[in-house]
Design an enzyme around this catalytic site. Structure first.
Site, PDB file in Angstrom:
ATOM      1  N   CYS A  87     -11.258 -16.442  -1.288  1.00  0.00           N
ATOM      2  CA  CYS A  87     -11.712 -16.712   0.076  1.00  0.00           C
ATOM      3  C   CYS A  87     -13.153 -16.238   0.291  1.00  0.00           C
ATOM      4  CB  CYS A  87     -10.728 -16.131   1.088  1.00  0.00           C
ATOM      5  SG  CYS A  87     -10.998 -16.797   2.733  1.00  0.00           S
ATOM      6  N   HIS A 174      -5.769 -18.834  -0.689  1.00  0.00           N
ATOM      7  CA  HIS A 174      -5.152 -17.535  -0.929  1.00  0.00           C
ATOM      8  C   HIS A 174      -3.974 -17.658  -1.911  1.00  0.00           C
ATOM      9  CE1 HIS A 174      -7.329 -15.110   2.026  1.00  0.00           C
ATOM     10  NE2 HIS A 174      -7.449 -16.258   2.682  1.00  0.00           N
ATOM     11  N   GLU A 176      -2.460 -15.329  -3.270  1.00  0.00           N
ATOM     12  CA  GLU A 176      -1.555 -14.185  -3.100  1.00  0.00           C
ATOM     13  C   GLU A 176      -0.485 -14.449  -2.039  1.00  0.00           C
ATOM     14  OE1 GLU A 176      -4.591 -14.491  -2.096  1.00  0.00           O
ATOM     15  OE2 GLU A 176      -5.005 -13.454  -0.214  1.00  0.00           O
ATOM     16  N   GLY A 229      16.589   6.365   8.821  1.00  0.00           N
ATOM     17  CA  GLY A 229      17.684   5.604   8.223  1.00  0.00           C
ATOM     18  C   GLY A 229      17.172   4.339   7.569  1.00  0.00           C
ATOM     19  N   GLY A 230      15.896   4.026   7.789  1.00  0.00           N
ATOM     20  CA  GLY A 230      15.291   2.846   7.166  1.00  0.00           C
ATOM     21  C   GLY A 230      14.938   3.154   5.714  1.00  0.00           C
ATOM     22  N   SER A 233      11.657   5.704   5.078  1.00  0.00           N
ATOM     23  CA  SER A 233      11.832   7.149   5.232  1.00  0.00           C
ATOM     24  C   SER A 233      12.912   7.673   4.296  1.00  0.00           C
ATOM     25  CB  SER A 233      12.113   7.515   6.685  1.00  0.00           C
ATOM     26  OG  SER A 233      13.310   6.920   7.133  1.00  0.00           O
ATOM     27  N   THR A 234      13.913   6.853   3.987  1.00  0.00           N
ATOM     28  CA  THR A 234      14.975   7.318   3.078  1.00  0.00           C
ATOM     29  C   THR A 234      14.399   7.508   1.678  1.00  0.00           C
ATOM     30  OG1 THR A 234      16.589   6.076   4.372  1.00  0.00           O
ATOM     31  CG2 THR A 234      17.286   6.779   2.186  1.00  0.00           C
TER      32      THR A 234
END
Ligand code: XMP
Length: 515
Positions: A87, A174, A176, A229-230, A233-234
């Site tokens: 790009c 793009h 990607e 709990g996601g 973070s877990t």
């Protein structure tokens, strides 16, 4: 990351929204990448990489002055490395080689014609669809460059140059982005042409980041981590537990913006992984502050600040706590405009939300990873599939799914309708194939009729998207009968909703969450 990680590809970050996606795609192909802002790239450090990739940018090549152009020329053309410009990177290379750039906008799915067969296009047909997002295009090249592909608007979609013996490619589109169907193939072709080694493994990432953290921190001190709990973070907690063992303090704050049944589910998931969180029910505290606030960014700020206050209190009450762990990932960083040159889209509250008075060191074990890589690392660390398959959920929770004035009534509608949306998808075995599925409610009303009575009710929007990383997304083509079931269930169980709509816009131009 440490010196030992260097090698592979240097992605020169010129500030484009997709820069880290480029890096992510190369890693998917087993190559280590390092993303460095263009103004921090040093000539001597280029030697440590096998090839260079130039990202997109919100800038226009025409905005660069002669001094900047000559700096780029010395750095990039003088590197003697294989280069791929994407790009803006493509336009910059064309300009450095003496090409012409004109104002010509192309956006979204665009057809290109490959006019000269080259190993870069191995596996591509002569006509392919690609993803474009640019305001300027390259219209001519001097003899130094060879045109490989053109768009319908006669923009040069790809070129090649053998400059002083090293190969330089530019692609206007793009590769990607998943919407460029054969984009990954093109990146792989570039790796083959450039002879780049493929030795990046996620298992190495876990070992290296653990070692790096061990070397940098006092492992006898305590570290605090907010767990939701996601996945992010877990996985952060599991990596951090390897470093801090029983000195890791995991805290789960209920801000009142969680999904139905989420508290019990999160506590039981974390316990099954050997993490016993400290549960803080702060529902009243958050909801009181949010009531009546219309601006979503303001709500994000309130939520971020309130979280920070809770953690400040915890830290002040325990002097042994010296570290605060965050599950920040690459997209969090790039979309919050933290990387130089990128433009801010939304404030994700876990970036930049840490106030200066937070007197502990921040550790971010996932900051070089993308969502799907985090999931893969989670799998390596034994996180059960049910948790890995959970849809991503934003830190400010349902707080960003209420449009307009925030009220408890709208919050409850979103919570209940979202449960119906998710449960219905599970029932039809569609839940795991979509990225996120939820309900959104605003202030607009629609007249309804129940029995013989006319009533006013909210317009509720269902948003279901497919994505692999949250950076781009497409609305999910859910069968009409399933949408019909959702709509009937929502209007019959929520008397305040009279009308259900379905959001049919991809990202870009939209975003996934409504605000
Ligand atoms: P958007 O709405 O920007 O979302 O297309 C991209 C992905 O990021 C999540 N998201 C957030 N996550 N705090 C978070 O932790 C936020 O404020 C936030 N806003 C959006 C969103 O759910 C999607 O997966």
């Amino acid at each position: 990351m440490g010196e030992e990680f260097l090698g592979g590809i240097l992605v020169v970050d010129l500030g484009g929204q997709y820069t880290h996606l480029i890096s992510r795609r190369f890693r998917e192909l087993g190559v280590y990448t390092s993303v460095v802002p263009y103004n921090s790239v040093e000539k001597h450090s280029l030697a440590k990489f096998e090839a260079l990739v130039l990202s997109g940018s919100p800038l226009s090549v025409g905005e660069l002055n002669e001094a900047e152009l000559s700096k780029f020329s010395e750095l990039i053309l003088g590197s003697s490395k294989p280069v791929l410009g994407i790009c803006f990177g493509h336009q910059l290379l064309a300009r450095l080689l003496g090409g012409t750039i004109e104002r010509r906008r192309e956006f979204g799915r665009t057809g290109i014609r490959v006019i000269k067969r080259d190993p870069l296009f191995n596996g591509w047909d002569d006509f392919e669809y690609v993803w474009m997002s640019h305001n300027d295009c390259v219209t001519s090249l001097p003899d130094l460059g060879e045109v490989l592909a053109l768009t319908e608007n006669e923009c040069i979609a790809a070129f090649k140059s053998l400059f002083k013996g090293s190969v330089i490619y530019g692609v206007q589109f793009h590769p990607e982005v998943k919407h460029t169907t054969k984009g990954l193939q093109l990146l792989e072709n570039f790796l083959n042409i450039a002879g780049v080694a493929r030795n990046w493994k996620l298992s190495d990432y876990v070992e290296n980041i653990t070692k790096e953290m061990m070397n940098e921190v006092d492992t006898d001190a305590k570290a605090l981590i907010a767990v939701s709990g996601g996945i992010d973070s877990t996985v952060s907690a599991l990596i951090s537990k390897r470093v801090f063992r029983d000195k890791l303090v995991a805290v789960f704050v209920n801000h009142g913006l969680l999904r139905e049944g989420e508290v019990e589910e999160v506590l039981s998931n974390l316990r099954s992984l050997g993490i016993e969180p400290l549960y803080i029910n702060a529902e009243d505290r958050f909801l009181k502050l949010l009531e009546g606030v219309s601006d979503c960014e303001e709500r994000r700020k309130i939520i971020g600040e309130e979280f920070a206050k809770i953690f400040k209190e915890l830290i002040e009450n325990d002097p042994e706590i010296k570290y605060f762990i965050q599950g920040t990932t690459y997209p969090d960083i790039i979309e919050s405009g933290v990387v130089s040159g990128s433009r801010k889209i939304k404030t994700h509250h876990n970036v930049g939300g840490i106030p200066p008075w937070f007197k502990v060191r921040i550790l971010e074990p996932l900051k070089y990873l993308y969502k799907d890589e985090v999931r893969e690392v989670g799998r390596l660390l034994g996180v059960p599939e049910t948790l890995l398959k959970r849809h991503p959920f934003p830190g400010p929770g349902l707080g960003v799914r209420v449009i307009g004035v925030f009220t408890k009534e709208k919050l409850e509608i979103v919570r209940k309708a979202s449960k119906i949306v998710e449960d219905t998808l599970r029932e039809y075995d569609l839940h795991d194939s979509v990225w996120q599925a939820f309900a959104v409610v605003g202030d607009d009303m629609w007249v309804g009729v129940k029995g013989d009575e006319r009533n006013q009710g909210y317009i509720l929007t269902i948003r279901i998207v497919e994505s692999t990383d949250g950076m781009t997304a497409d609305w999910a083509r859910i069968p009409h009968e399933v949408l019909d079931v959702m709509s009937r269930r929502i209007t019959s169980s929520l008397s305040k909703v009279t009308t259900v709509t379905y959001a049919i816009t991809s990202k870009p131009p939209s975003t996934i969450e409504p605000c």
